[in-house]
Motif scaffolding. Structure first.
Motif, mmCIF file in Angstrom:
data_model
loop_
_atom_site.group_PDB
_atom_site.id
_atom_site.type_symbol
_atom_site.label_atom_id
_atom_site.label_comp_id
_atom_site.label_asym_id
_atom_site.label_seq_id
_atom_site.Cartn_x
_atom_site.Cartn_y
_atom_site.Cartn_z
ATOM 1 N N SER A 1 -3.348 4.660 -2.719
ATOM 2 C CA SER A 1 -4.423 5.454 -2.121
ATOM 3 C C SER A 1 -4.308 6.912 -2.564
ATOM 4 O O SER A 1 -3.216 7.429 -2.786
ATOM 5 C CB SER A 1 -4.357 5.360 -0.602
ATOM 6 O OG SER A 1 -3.152 5.917 -0.122
ATOM 7 N N SER A 2 -5.455 7.554 -2.667
ATOM 8 C CA SER A 2 -5.484 8.956 -3.118
ATOM 9 C C SER A 2 -5.375 9.921 -1.950
ATOM 10 O O SER A 2 -5.441 9.535 -0.798
ATOM 11 C CB SER A 2 -6.761 9.218 -3.898
ATOM 12 O OG SER A 2 -7.884 8.906 -3.109
ATOM 13 N N LEU B 1 0.850 -1.187 0.000
ATOM 14 C CA LEU B 1 0.000 0.000 0.000
ATOM 15 C C LEU B 1 0.889 1.241 0.000
ATOM 16 O O LEU B 1 1.813 1.350 0.819
ATOM 17 C CB LEU B 1 -0.900 -0.012 1.232
ATOM 18 C CG LEU B 1 -1.752 1.241 1.478
ATOM 19 C CD1 LEU B 1 -2.760 1.434 0.350
ATOM 20 C CD2 LEU B 1 -2.445 1.138 2.829
ATOM 21 N N VAL B 2 0.599 2.159 -0.906
ATOM 22 C CA VAL B 2 1.390 3.380 -1.012
ATOM 23 C C VAL B 2 0.467 4.537 -1.362
ATOM 24 O O VAL B 2 -0.575 4.333 -2.007
ATOM 25 C CB VAL B 2 2.502 3.214 -2.072
ATOM 26 C CG1 VAL B 2 1.918 3.000 -3.455
ATOM 27 C CG2 VAL B 2 3.474 4.362 -2.045
ATOM 28 N N ASP C 1 -3.227 2.836 -10.816
ATOM 29 C CA ASP C 1 -2.231 1.774 -10.901
ATOM 30 C C ASP C 1 -2.559 0.609 -9.971
ATOM 31 O O ASP C 1 -1.874 -0.416 -9.996
ATOM 32 C CB ASP C 1 -0.841 2.312 -10.558
ATOM 33 C CG ASP C 1 -0.328 3.330 -11.564
ATOM 34 O OD1 ASP C 1 0.249 4.343 -11.122
ATOM 35 O OD2 ASP C 1 -0.512 3.111 -12.774
ATOM 36 N N THR C 2 -3.583 0.784 -9.146
ATOM 37 C CA THR C 2 -3.980 -0.272 -8.223
ATOM 38 C C THR C 2 -4.399 -1.520 -8.987
ATOM 39 O O THR C 2 -5.262 -1.463 -9.874
ATOM 40 C CB THR C 2 -5.140 0.204 -7.337
ATOM 41 O OG1 THR C 2 -4.679 1.273 -6.501
ATOM 42 C CG2 THR C 2 -5.667 -0.929 -6.474
#
Length: 115
Positions: free
Chosen positions: A114-115, A11-12, A89-90
């Motif tokens: 995540s946004s 997760l980034v 890109d998820t």
């Protein structure tokens, strides 16, 4: 047979970076090309980046300038450096090897932006 094991997903936040790795083992001699594909929920699997045995690279338009594919032949490992990540890109990212008209796949690694 070629065995492929991916790692490095996670997760980034948007704008961040991740590096995926794909360790290849088995009958890896004369692999013609290796690449990264991804599949988002409800969508078809798509090519992200590809590198041939001659070192020629191909990228999806959506990742050009942000992602870099590379390989370390001494370590039998393929990499995907992903910068400036976007929520779109998820996906689950899969490593692929093409050899003697056969395609081999890893189990996939989840990348969530995540946004």
């Amino acid at each position: 047979q070629v065995q492929l094991v991916e790692s490095g997903g996670g997760l980034v936040q948007a704008g961040g970076s991740l590096r995926l790795s794909c360790a290849a083992s088995g009958s890896i001699f004369s692999i013609n090309a290796m690449g990264w594909y991804r599949q988002a929920p409800g969508k078809q699997r798509e090519l992200v980046a590809l590198v041939t045995s001659a070192g020629r690279t191909t990228y999806a338009d959506s990742v050009k300038g942000r992602f870099t594919i590379s390989r370390d032949n001494a370590k039998n490992t393929l990499y995907l450096q992903m910068n400036s990540l976007k929520p779109e890109d998820t996906a689950v990212y899969y490593c692929n090897a093409y050899k003697a008209s056969n395609y081999y796949w890893g189990q996939g690694t989840q990348v969530t932006v995540s946004s």
